[in-house]
Write an enzyme that holds these catalytic residues in place. Structure first.
Site, PDB file in Angstrom:
ATOM      1  N   SER A 294       8.008  36.930 -14.492  1.00  0.00           N
ATOM      2  CA  SER A 294       8.446  36.753 -13.141  1.00  0.00           C
ATOM      3  C   SER A 294       7.743  35.276 -12.627  1.00  0.00           C
ATOM      4  CB  SER A 294       7.789  37.816 -11.695  1.00  0.00           C
ATOM      5  OG  SER A 294       6.021  37.299 -11.357  1.00  0.00           O
ATOM      6  N   ASP A 295       9.173  34.886 -11.307  1.00  0.00           N
ATOM      7  CA  ASP A 295       8.783  33.463 -10.841  1.00  0.00           C
ATOM      8  C   ASP A 295       7.533  34.099 -10.013  1.00  0.00           C
ATOM      9  OD1 ASP A 295       8.927  30.488 -10.132  1.00  0.00           O
ATOM     10  OD2 ASP A 295      10.487  30.435  -9.804  1.00  0.00           O
TER      11      ASP A 295
END
Ligand SMILES: *[C@@H]1O[C@H](CO)[C@@H](O)[C@H](O)[C@H]1NC(C)=O
Ligand SMILES: *[C@@H]1O[C@H](CO)[C@@H](O)[C@H](O)[C@H]1NC(C)=O
Ligand SMILES: *[C@@H]1O[C@H](CO)[C@@H](O)[C@H](O)[C@H]1NC(C)=O
Ligand SMILES: *[C@@H]1O[C@H](CO)[C@@H](O)[C@H](O)[C@H]1NC(C)=O
Ligand SMILES: *[C@@H]1O[C@H](CO)[C@@H](O)[C@H](O)[C@H]1NC(C)=O
Ligand SMILES: *[C@@H]1O[C@H](CO)[C@@H](O)[C@H](O)[C@H]1NC(C)=O
Length: 766
Positions: A294-295
């Site tokens: 994920s960012d």
């Protein structure tokens, strides 16, 4: 501070450094399965490099508790000392050189800097695939060298291959531009450069790259609209023919070890919590061999900014069940256990996630014991910032720099005839500005002023206090310009104008830069060279139109050797060959178009003009692929077919009724290809490189682009030399388009192939 005091502080520091040096200056890499410290580890299959990765990972996962597994689902992974596994920091960055962004990498007295290549948008302008890969290879060598002395990780969250959709985007500088084919080729080549080992072992990795940010992410912070909660409304057609292709190519052609999902939503769903986008496409269709990350903190944003989920546990379960393997942030560490306890998430999914994570670390050699005994184990500080690597940084900037205007061949300047050069502008003597964002500490800097001063005598005036240029100091600049044989103005932007979390509102030169330029040009007696240092395009129509401004160069953010490369081009030591990887729009475009409108295609009913050279028909300042040379190149078609027939079975519906297109499916297209041969001649007087672009305008069906790039090939030709360029066109892959439902089709009818001013008609029928 008084000198005596400085002295005592210095002594004190020395004392501390000596006392604390084992802690302060880490010089050993982190790795698991250290048999010399713990011979018992030899008994574990996961520590046995002779076994295959799958066997080793399943052995390891079977030995871990649920809590221990959860500890390996976040970037700050928690070691398992009973199994000889240390803490590991997953987050390192290497966008255009090893970077200090991300906690996994640090510079120290052992390695004080790394080679800082041009910001990606300029490297992309070189249109040289082998350069993309060569840079990646040098960066991974420096990264491995830093890993070996404990200063870097093995997992790098680069490159950024999002499409540069809107000129205002602050992160456009990090990307390879607006064209899906160029972005695909850049991404795959850079990833190969980073990941591929010299021993050719395809399953092992030199370092692990990561293609980000998946998907349709290209708005950061525009008029208060934030990437954390922005819902990108994207048609299936735009998704499949614009936003997804670079990611698909990165996985399929680049064999990337990781994909990062973005902050934004796409059509109402957060990308990191969309099972179709993650488990469905990346893992299912493209078969990613690696991990989905994920960012940073995006799980928290799904819950807190988007309010997409009701509880943190639901968020954790949603993302992991959607196919997420690793969380940048601590969200899963904090909430995955509770999600399991509530029956929202099961251990099977957690096993899948950590299996992907550990498999990547196995492929990196992290579980093979002492790295100094492995391939790349002998790399160290001596391999960082080598002369060759720094020369490549200069070469990359030279290859990318784009010549946009050159009236009466005012460039190149003769270093012998120019006795005095006025160097003016807020970017004329900058250092840090040249390396853009996601930067590292460079080996050294050569500023434009320093680069130019190496060839001729210069006078310097900044003209503005900084790029914002609230009030230009015109008088001093005019004074030196009036007496000089030639003037070089270096203007543009920096990270205070365009960066992550800062999209532009205006795309003109900031503040009074235009005033400075026009006034200086007006008093100059010799050639006036305008050098624009920026990530995104600028509306410089005034400079195009001003007869006193003889030349315009765009130099991106050219990296640590930028000033040397600029001088190489200005004095003709290098013949410019860069081409714009994005459209330069007029200011009126951004006044008319909302940045939030994701549509690529124009809408005649609302007057929406569409985006990029593929769809936008309005006025531009400069166009995609614009760029001049000091030489001239002619093209001649040697051979190309006039007709292609798509084989269809006798019963196919298009045999009995009129069809505008047919499906680009395997059975219709099997080895349906042709080649195009072109002769290219350098008819000028100077050696140089030249990029040949092959475009096609398909028949007007399915809202097809007016024109799209099928291929590009760069070649070097000395004066009067002739070369042959051959394009292999796969009809279903290159000539096809995506219809309104996201299906790939081959349009039937007349396709117009373009190379430079050449046009060739190709009839595609059944
Ligand atoms: C490793 O395994 C062997 C054979 O199973 C056993 O005799 C030995 O004690 C083990 N060593 C350690 C350190 O666990
Ligand atoms: C675990 O969860 C996934 C996703 O919700 C589900 O498909 C799977 O059947 C579950 N497995 C077990 C063993 O419960
Ligand atoms: C130009 O920049 C360099 C590096 O920051 C600095 O050392 C030098 O003094 C500057 N030159 C002028 C003329 O300001
Ligand atoms: C250019 O200089 C002339 C005088 O040399 C002056 O009349 C004119 O206003 C100037 N134009 C600009 C745009 O500064
Ligand atoms: C831009 O967005 C704003 C806010 O959503 C809307 O009011 C406006 O009509 C839009 N303008 C255009 C040209 O689409
Ligand atoms: C492409 O880049 C490579 C690597 O720097 C270089 O050797 C080559 O000359 C370049 N190709 C052209 C045609 O300029």
């Amino acid at each position: 501070m008084a000198p005596a005091k400085q002295h005592s502080v210095f002594l004190l520091l020395c004392f501390f450094i000596t006392k604390l040096s084992p802690v302060l200056a880490q010089t050993k890499p982190v790795f698991a399965c250290d048999l010399s410290n713990n011979p018992g580890l030899k008994n574990y299959s996961f520590c046995d490099p002779s076994l295959d990765v799958e066997t080793r990972v399943s052995d390891l996962v079977s030995k871990l508790t649920l809590q221990e597994k959860i500890g390996w689902m976040v970037n700050g992974a928690k070691g398992v000392s009973r199994l000889g596994i240390p803490n590991y920091e997953w987050w390192s960055e290497a966008l255009h050189g090893v970077s200090y962004v991300g906690p996994g990498t640090k510079f120290s007295s052992v390695v004080p800097g790394a080679t800082s290549f041009p910001q990606v948008i300029l490297t992309a302008a070189s249109f040289n695939e082998s350069l993309f890969e060569t840079i990646g290879k040098v960066v991974s060598t420096e990264a491995r060298a830093m890993y070996n002395v404990g200063l870097a990780g093995l997992t790098f969250w680069s490159p950024n291959i999002n499409i540069f959709r809107d000129p205002r985007w602050g992160r456009g500088q990090e990307t390879p531009g607006e064209d899906p084919l160029l972005a695909s080729k850049y991404g795959a080549a850079y990833v190969r450069g980073l990941q591929q080992r010299d021993d050719g072992d395809k399953n092992r990795l030199k370092v692990a790259a990561c293609c980000k940010h998946y998907t349709a992410y290209d708005l950061d912070n525009w008029k208060g609209i934030q990437r954390y909660s922005f819902n990108a409304l994207v048609t299936q057609q735009d998704l499949d023919d614009t936003f997804q292709p670079p990611f698909k190519s990165c996985v399929l052609d680049g064999n990337v070890a990781s994909v990062m999902c973005s902050y934004n939503q796409v059509n109402g769903k957060p990308t990191c919590g969309d099972p179709d986008l993650l488990a469905g496409v990346i893992r299912g269709e493209w078969k990613l061999n690696g991990y989905i990350v994920s960012d940073c903190d995006s799980l928290n944003e799904i819950f807190n900014s988007q309010h997409y989920t009701k509880t943190p546990e639901e968020t954790a379960a949603l993302t992991v069940n959607s196919g997420l393997d690793l969380n940048c942030g601590s969200f899963l560490n904090d909430h995955a256990q509770a999600a399991v306890d509530r029956g929202l998430l099961n251990e099977t999914e957690i096993n899948r996630a950590v299996t992907n994570n550990f498999a990547t670390m196995m492929r990196l050699g992290f579980f093979d014991g002492d790295p100094s005994k492995q391939l790349y184990g002998n790399l160290g500080p001596k391999d960082v910032c080598t002369t060759e690597n720094q020369e490549l940084a200069r070469e990359a900037a030279r290859q990318g720099i784009v010549l946009l205007k050159n009236t009466e061949k005012s460039l190149p300047l003769s270093p012998t005839l120019i006795k005095s050069l006025a160097v003016i502008g807020p970017n004329a003597n900058v250092t840090h500005t040249m390396i853009g964002n996601y930067e590292g500490t460079p080996c050294k800097y050569t500023t434009p002023l320093q680069g130019l001063t190496a060839s001729v005598a210069t006078m310097y005036a900044s003209g503005c206090a900084d790029v914002s240029c609230g009030t230009a100091n015109v008088d001093e600049a005019k004074r030196i310009a009036a007496t000089a044989d030639a003037v070089v103005l270096v203007v543009g932007s920096d990270q205070s104008i365009e960066k992550e979390s800062l999209d532009r509102v205006d795309i003109t030169l900031p503040g009074q830069q235009q005033l400075l330029i026009s006034e200086v040009a007006n008093v100059s007696k010799g050639p006036v060279i305008l050098v624009i240092m920026s990530g995104g395009g600028m509306d410089v129509q005034f400079a195009k139109d001003d007869p006193k401004i003889s030349s315009i160069l765009w130099v991106g953010f050219p990296g640590e050797a930028g000033g040397a490369a600029i001088a190489d081009v200005i004095f003709g030591h290098y013949n410019p060959s860069g081409r714009l990887p994005m459209t330069w729009y007029p200011q009126s475009y951004v006044e008319k178009v909302n940045m939030t409108n994701m549509n690529m295609r124009p809408d005649p009913t609302t007057g929406y003009p569409g985006r990029t050279y593929r769809f936008y028909k309005g006025p531009t300042i400069f166009s995609f692929k614009d760029g001049l040379s000091y030489s001239q190149f002619n093209h001649e078609l040697v051979s190309a077919p006039k007709l292609v027939s798509v084989p269809l079975e006798e019963t196919h519906v298009c045999r009995s009724s009129e069809c505008k297109s047919v499906d680009a499916l395997e059975e219709n297209c099997k080895s349906l290809g042709f080649s195009i041969h072109l002769r290219v001649k350098n008819v000028g007087e100077m050696s140089g490189s030249h990029t040949v672009f092959l475009f096609s305008s398909p028949p007007e069906v399915h809202n097809a682009p007016q024109k799209h790039l099928l291929g590009f090939e760069k070649l070097h030709l000395v004066a009067q030399e002739e070369g042959v360029v051959k394009f292999e066109v796969d009809v279903c892959k290159h000539l096809s388009l995506v219809d309104e439902n996201g299906k790939r089709k081959v349009a039937l009818g007349e396709h117009v192939l373009h190379v430079g001013s050449l046009k060739h008609l190709l009839n595609v029928r059944i």
